[in-house]
Design a protein around this motif. Sequence first.
Motif, PDB file in Angstrom:
ATOM      1  N   ARG A   1       0.178  10.472   4.894  1.00  0.00           N
ATOM      2  CA  ARG A   1       0.912   9.267   4.505  1.00  0.00           C
ATOM      3  C   ARG A   1       0.109   8.016   4.821  1.00  0.00           C
ATOM      4  NH1 ARG A   1       6.282  11.478   7.100  1.00  0.00           N
ATOM      5  NH2 ARG A   1       6.954  12.861   5.443  1.00  0.00           N
ATOM      6  N   ALA A   2      -0.547   8.002   5.987  1.00  0.00           N
ATOM      7  CA  ALA A   2      -1.363   6.843   6.361  1.00  0.00           C
ATOM      8  C   ALA A   2      -2.522   6.666   5.382  1.00  0.00           C
ATOM      9  CB  ALA A   2      -1.888   7.022   7.790  1.00  0.00           C
ATOM     10  N   ALA A   3      -3.129   7.758   4.960  1.00  0.00           N
ATOM     11  CA  ALA A   3      -4.229   7.672   3.989  1.00  0.00           C
ATOM     12  C   ALA A   3      -3.723   7.137   2.654  1.00  0.00           C
ATOM     13  CB  ALA A   3      -4.884   9.039   3.812  1.00  0.00           C
ATOM     14  N   GLU A   4      -2.537   7.578   2.238  1.00  0.00           N
ATOM     15  CA  GLU A   4      -1.958   7.072   0.991  1.00  0.00           C
ATOM     16  C   GLU A   4      -1.662   5.578   1.099  1.00  0.00           C
ATOM     17  OE1 GLU A   4       1.481   9.476   0.241  1.00  0.00           O
ATOM     18  OE2 GLU A   4       0.287  11.266  -0.229  1.00  0.00           O
ATOM     19  N   ASP A   5      -1.079   5.171   2.237  1.00  0.00           N
ATOM     20  CA  ASP A   5      -0.780   3.748   2.439  1.00  0.00           C
ATOM     21  C   ASP A   5      -2.064   2.922   2.445  1.00  0.00           C
ATOM     22  OD1 ASP A   5       1.892   4.345   2.597  1.00  0.00           O
ATOM     23  OD2 ASP A   5       1.999   4.214   4.785  1.00  0.00           O
ATOM     24  N   ARG A   6      -3.092   3.425   3.119  1.00  0.00           N
ATOM     25  CA  ARG A   6      -4.371   2.702   3.163  1.00  0.00           C
ATOM     26  C   ARG A   6      -4.961   2.576   1.761  1.00  0.00           C
ATOM     27  NH1 ARG A   6      -7.352   5.897   6.413  1.00  0.00           N
ATOM     28  NH2 ARG A   6      -8.255   6.922   4.611  1.00  0.00           N
ATOM     29  N   ALA A   7      -4.860   3.642   0.974  1.00  0.00           N
ATOM     30  CA  ALA A   7      -5.394   3.608  -0.390  1.00  0.00           C
ATOM     31  C   ALA A   7      -4.641   2.577  -1.236  1.00  0.00           C
ATOM     32  CB  ALA A   7      -5.306   4.991  -1.024  1.00  0.00           C
ATOM     33  N   LYS A   8      -3.335   2.445  -1.010  1.00  0.00           N
ATOM     34  CA  LYS A   8      -2.556   1.460  -1.769  1.00  0.00           C
ATOM     35  C   LYS A   8      -2.912   0.036  -1.355  1.00  0.00           C
ATOM     36  CE  LYS A   8       1.438   4.481  -2.307  1.00  0.00           C
ATOM     37  NZ  LYS A   8       2.790   4.765  -1.816  1.00  0.00           N
ATOM     38  N   LEU A   9      -3.177  -0.162  -0.063  1.00  0.00           N
ATOM     39  CA  LEU A   9      -3.456  -1.506   0.444  1.00  0.00           C
ATOM     40  C   LEU A   9      -4.885  -1.964   0.172  1.00  0.00           C
ATOM     41  CD1 LEU A   9      -1.625  -1.298   3.889  1.00  0.00           C
ATOM     42  CD2 LEU A   9      -0.887  -2.544   1.854  1.00  0.00           C
TER      43      LEU A   9
ATOM     44  N   THR B   1      -7.379  -2.782  -2.089  1.00  0.00           N
ATOM     45  CA  THR B   1      -7.683  -3.053  -3.493  1.00  0.00           C
ATOM     46  C   THR B   1      -9.202  -3.027  -3.675  1.00  0.00           C
ATOM     47  OG1 THR B   1      -7.764  -5.415  -3.112  1.00  0.00           O
ATOM     48  CG2 THR B   1      -5.612  -4.481  -3.741  1.00  0.00           C
ATOM     49  N   PRO B   2      -9.670  -2.783  -4.885  1.00  0.00           N
ATOM     50  CA  PRO B   2     -11.129  -2.725  -5.113  1.00  0.00           C
ATOM     51  C   PRO B   2     -11.873  -3.981  -4.658  1.00  0.00           C
ATOM     52  CG  PRO B   2      -9.962  -1.855  -7.001  1.00  0.00           C
ATOM     53  CD  PRO B   2      -8.920  -2.430  -6.077  1.00  0.00           C
ATOM     54  N   SER B   3     -11.280  -5.157  -4.862  1.00  0.00           N
ATOM     55  CA  SER B   3     -11.978  -6.387  -4.454  1.00  0.00           C
ATOM     56  C   SER B   3     -12.073  -6.493  -2.935  1.00  0.00           C
ATOM     57  CB  SER B   3     -11.290  -7.615  -5.033  1.00  0.00           C
ATOM     58  OG  SER B   3      -9.935  -7.648  -4.625  1.00  0.00           O
ATOM     59  N   SER B   4     -11.057  -6.058  -2.198  1.00  0.00           N
ATOM     60  CA  SER B   4     -11.132  -6.125  -0.740  1.00  0.00           C
ATOM     61  C   SER B   4     -12.156  -5.134  -0.200  1.00  0.00           C
ATOM     62  CB  SER B   4      -9.766  -5.882  -0.102  1.00  0.00           C
ATOM     63  OG  SER B   4      -9.316  -4.572  -0.354  1.00  0.00           O
ATOM     64  N   VAL B   5     -12.340  -4.015  -0.880  1.00  0.00           N
ATOM     65  CA  VAL B   5     -13.349  -3.046  -0.471  1.00  0.00           C
ATOM     66  C   VAL B   5     -14.740  -3.645  -0.640  1.00  0.00           C
ATOM     67  CG1 VAL B   5     -14.380  -0.804  -1.001  1.00  0.00           C
ATOM     68  CG2 VAL B   5     -11.903  -1.041  -0.949  1.00  0.00           C
ATOM     69  N   VAL B   6     -14.960  -4.374  -1.719  1.00  0.00           N
ATOM     70  CA  VAL B   6     -16.255  -5.015  -1.958  1.00  0.00           C
ATOM     71  C   VAL B   6     -16.546  -6.022  -0.850  1.00  0.00           C
ATOM     72  CG1 VAL B   6     -17.522  -6.562  -3.511  1.00  0.00           C
ATOM     73  CG2 VAL B   6     -16.206  -4.644  -4.439  1.00  0.00           C
ATOM     74  N   VAL B   7     -15.556  -6.821  -0.498  1.00  0.00           N
ATOM     75  CA  VAL B   7     -15.746  -7.830   0.551  1.00  0.00           C
ATOM     76  C   VAL B   7     -16.013  -7.151   1.894  1.00  0.00           C
ATOM     77  CG1 VAL B   7     -14.610  -9.674   1.842  1.00  0.00           C
ATOM     78  CG2 VAL B   7     -14.384  -9.568  -0.642  1.00  0.00           C
ATOM     79  N   LEU B   8     -15.246  -6.149   2.234  1.00  0.00           N
ATOM     80  CA  LEU B   8     -15.460  -5.457   3.507  1.00  0.00           C
ATOM     81  C   LEU B   8     -16.837  -4.795   3.563  1.00  0.00           C
ATOM     82  CD1 LEU B   8     -11.974  -3.793   4.103  1.00  0.00           C
ATOM     83  CD2 LEU B   8     -12.987  -5.690   5.370  1.00  0.00           C
ATOM     84  N   ASN B   9     -17.254  -4.185   2.484  1.00  0.00           N
ATOM     85  CA  ASN B   9     -18.575  -3.547   2.453  1.00  0.00           C
ATOM     86  C   ASN B   9     -19.688  -4.577   2.587  1.00  0.00           C
ATOM     87  OD1 ASN B   9     -17.766  -0.886   2.330  1.00  0.00           O
ATOM     88  ND2 ASN B   9     -17.637  -0.884   0.098  1.00  0.00           N
TER      89      ASN B   9
END
Length: 100
Positions: A66-74, A76-84
């Motif tokens: 469930r935590a992995a599903e919630d993390r995947a929903k939260l 977003t592709p743009s936030s992943v780019v910024v974090l990376n």
Amino acid sequence: MRKSVLDLEYCSEHLRTLRRQLADHRHGGVVLDSEQVEGIVNHLDEAIAMALNLEFAISNDLWNRRAAEDRAKLMTPSSVVVLNAFRDGSNVVPFPRGRA
């Protein structure tokens, strides 16, 4: 006695052994001395501990899924780019914080 959580069949085998011991007296009266009763109680205590370990493992697995599903929903592709971009080895340098 603790077995690995991954050894799932151990609990059922333990219960089968206890059932076999009791099934021998199925067609007649059961007369047990205190030592035999103590053995049965110990077997049941071990089976309860094993069942609790299995319940805990299953609960952890469900929670993690469930935590992995919630993390995947939260995420977003743009936030992943910024974090990376701010990970070690990237060429992005954060602005220095000014003094207030």
